[in-house]
Design a protein around this motif. Sequence first.
Motif: not given
Length: 441
Positions: A18-42
């Motif tokens: 299984g995974l640990t909570d620490d494993d999820f620390k590598s997930i860059d949610t800010k990057k994901i949110t920015e892609i969605i917010k700016t509609r990087k992809y039409p």
Amino acid sequence: MIRIDFSNLMQGAIGKNGLTDDDFKSIDTKKITEIIKTRKYPELEFLDLHNADTSKIKELGKYAGRFENFLLLGIGGSALGPRSILEALSPFHNFKNKPRVFIYDNVDPLTLKNMLEVIDLKKTVVNVITKSGSTAETIASFMIIWKKLQEQSLKIQEHIIVTTDPEKGNLRKIVKDYSLMSLPIPQGVGGRYSVLSAVGLLLAEAIGISSDTLLNGAKDIHDKCMNTDLWQNPAYLFSSGLYLMQKIKSKNITVMIPYADRLKPFSEWFCQLWAESLGKDGKGLTPYPSVGTTDQHSQLQLWMQGPEDKVVVFLSIEDYGVDVNIPEIFLDMEGLSYLSGHSLGELIRIEQEASEIALAKNGRPCITIKIPKIDAYYLGQLFHFFEIATAVAGFLYDINPFNQPGVEEGKNLTYAMMGKKGYEAKREEFIEYRQRKRFEA
């Protein structure tokens, strides 16, 4: 609201696999949110479908609903999405309701022949769906139906509804030239993300399913899936969990197993979405569809003791809307009497949970998505949730989840051999392949 239980991805439940909570620390949610917010992809326009005006869809749905038959011509998301709606919300539809629905997606000539033998085109409305207006399989079947309507002296304008790009493409030109009824697929919405557009909603309205209810379900889960907090966002967690399971634990296969016959086509819809969106640049996760309890008797052995390369995603139904009691008979037979006094709904729910427990006990990861009941509202939630989760997974892999470059080569070779201009070099390549020495037994 549907609920997603990630417990059996974690070390606390399944141990070292299984995974640990620490494993999820590598997930860059800010990057994901920015892609969605700016509609990087039409193509992120699918996120807005739950706010769309459905008045024209309802109008044409009401019109189509007056026919005896509804024939849908489409392939990929243009068929998988509508079929998912049909089977989930109106099972055994053609035995009980009108219009009867026929979906022709694969260009198997015998299938089309058999369909045309059981439907009367005079009593049939035809919905042809292709965003590009050039999908070979769909256009070929469309041309055949067009000719047959002409041969029967039927008014094309009364029998065909086109769903395609709002401005361009071959079908849009045909719509204008022949004054056909039509519905637009928004320009920024790709085929496999289009089920909550006219692609799926026209069929829904034609068979009496509220498009508004489907979209309300999507709308109600949308904000939850836009939360910037990873631990409060089920779509982010689903994508991140499966992404990390591959990167850290080498789990390359995603098994989708709904515990409802009605959702088997939905699992097939998910497989196209997941595979075609993520399988690029040597990356991605391989999906395959299953159905419970059936595949407990054909696949579960592999998941339990085969290669440790899978994450099983259960779709668990809390209320089937109906139940059937198991009668109290054969009470003198211990091997049978234990079932007496229970119900089929109880049995299928217990079998799903038992499989979940068995996998976790054996250190095999799984996710359980809990669905209160199968109706238009919760189906809309499922569609929107998985579309968002798939797009997010693409961002995690740093690939474009909206294109399909690997599919284009096969299309181009097909165009060449069918005589489309501009593909002559591909034709030579095709012929050279046919002439190679084969290794056959």
